[in-house]
Design an enzyme around this catalytic site. Structure first.
Site, PDB file in Angstrom:
ATOM      1  N   ALA A 179      -6.527   4.037  -0.467  1.00 18.91           N
ATOM      2  CA  ALA A 179      -6.602   3.812   1.057  1.00 18.91           C
ATOM      3  C   ALA A 179      -6.295   5.100   1.759  1.00 18.91           C
ATOM      4  O   ALA A 179      -7.113   5.462   2.617  1.00 18.91           O
ATOM      5  CB  ALA A 179      -5.303   2.862   1.691  1.00 18.91           C
ATOM      6  N   CYS A 239       3.902  -7.216   4.203  1.00 20.98           N
ATOM      7  CA  CYS A 239       4.323  -8.572   3.652  1.00 20.98           C
ATOM      8  C   CYS A 239       5.453  -8.288   2.543  1.00 20.98           C
ATOM      9  O   CYS A 239       5.810  -8.963   1.722  1.00 20.98           O
ATOM     10  CB  CYS A 239       3.221  -9.174   2.756  1.00 20.98           C
ATOM     11  SG  CYS A 239       2.529  -7.965   1.342  1.00 20.98           S
TER      12      CYS A 239
END
Length: 391
Positions: free
Chosen positions: A273, A333
């Site tokens: 990423a 999360c």
């Protein structure tokens, strides 16, 4: 049935509705370590008053998980069927189609058990020694309530390692490698065997529903896209172009096939990423909406500082790809990262980038991932919908 007794004044949390007992809260003797992991047990307070029935793992810090408040409850297939029926009633109220998390562990009174439903198929995770021992009863309960065509046991998660359990994947009945699901009318392909966790992330369903007001006519970048949940939902809401970044070619291939199912074309970039975000900046690419939805970057408390920097670096890189009046959707999360800490990261990084930030909405896990009010750990997902302005 093994009988376990708590130390004095260690019963308050259970009486308040919590389902966990730590090993240092129990009165134990040398024989305790010899109990077979996953054995059913009855728990009482220090005076012998019964508090519930659960299962025990003498080798884990979290030693007991309570299944039922009645110490005389029989934990059998019929008991699982009743719990599953109660869980199913909620999901049928929430969603029109049978694609959702059916059982969410402690929040559905089934600690250590996760079940995701994909129409005629279920994917099950048995995360503890107790649930592993009760596998036959779990399967019988699911078959009694749902009569699925197949059940896939994806017992290869990290929690099992903490419980001293081996990893394995096993099918009961016929289970395809990939299944189609519906999310708010949009079609997706979920790789059940080769995908992450149970194959799909239902916990972002409600948050993806919020996209409609932000993405019409927009260029959307989905970072950590997996199989394109955010990207393809954006296309369905009228985005002009969508791009997915993921390190898994398998996931990106599934994303392209899912897009084609809905008549869309998407751009996919296979890379880590941060590397991909930096490359896009070098190429002077810009997007109107950037979604940063990484996996849990802080799995343990000792990872906290490194995880904070990772979240900061990702959001910093995302901000550089947004023009004034762009939208940043930033999620976490990681249970150990509180919403307030993520908000501070967003504030600091926007200031460093010479931007002004407005928080428009705050999201949480979807309603098929309910929160147990006595167990803060069941509240884990947070997301911020931010407008990015020139300073």
């Amino acid at each position: 049935m093994i009988e376990l007794k708590l130390k004095p004044r260690e019963d308050r949390r259970l009486r308040a509705g919590h389902l966990w007992v730590y090993s240092n809260e129990l009165q134990t003797d040398p024989a305790f370590r010899g109990i077979a992991p996953g054995s059913l047990c009855r728990v009482s307070d220090d005076r012998g008053k019964p508090l519930g029935t659960g299962y025990v793992n003498p080798h884990a810090l979290l030693a007991v998980r309570i299944l039922a408040g009645n110490a005389e409850t029989a934990i059998d297939a019929d008991w699982f069927a009743r719990r599953i029926e109660a869980a199913l009633a909620l999901r049928q109220r929430l969603y029109d189609a049978p694609y959702y998390r059916l059982v969410h562990g402690e929040s559905d009174g089934l600690p250590g058990l996760v079940v995701d439903r994909y129409g005629d198929w279920c994917v099950v995770q048995l995360g503890t020694a107790g649930m592993e021992n009760l596998k036959a009863q779990v399967i019988a309960g699911l078959q009694s309530v749902l009569r699925p065509r197949g059940i896939l046991l994806r017992n290869d998660g990290g929690l099992r390692e903490l419980e001293g359990l081996p990893a394995y994947v096993e099918a009961v009945g016929e289970v395809p490698d990939e299944v189609e699901l519906l999310e708010s009318g949009v079609r997706f392909l979920a790789p059940l065997r080769a995908g992450q966790k149970t194959g799909w992330f239902y916990d972002q369903h409600d948050n993806r529903d919020r996209l409609a007001r932000y993405v019409r006519g927009a260029r959307v970048l989905d970072v950590f896209s997996y199989v394109g949940g955010w990207a393809i939902r954006s296309a369905a809401f009228g985005a002009s172009a969508v791009t997915c970044i993921d390190s898994s070619q398998t996931a990106l291939d599934a994303a392209r096939r899912s897009a084609a199912l809905n008549g869309f074309e998407i751009e996919t970039l296979r890379d880590e990423a941060l590397d991909a975000l930096k490359a896009l900046r070098r190429d002077q690419r810009q997007f109107d909406v950037v979604v940063v939805d990484p996996p849990a970057l802080i799995k343990r408390k000792k990872d906290y500082e490194a995880g904070l920097e990772h979240y900061a670096a990702l959001n910093r890189a995302a901000l550089h790809l947004l023009p004034a009046d762009g939208i940043l959707i930033s999620c976490s999360c990681s249970h150990h990262l509180e919403a307030e800490a993520l908000q501070r990261i967003l504030l600091r990084e926007s200031r460093h980038a010479g931007r002004r930030l407005q928080i428009l909405e705050q999201g949480a896990q979807s309603a098929d991932h309910p929160v147990h009010p006595a167990i803060p750990e069941t509240r884990y997902l947070k997301g911020f919908y931010c407008r990015v302005l020139a300073a």
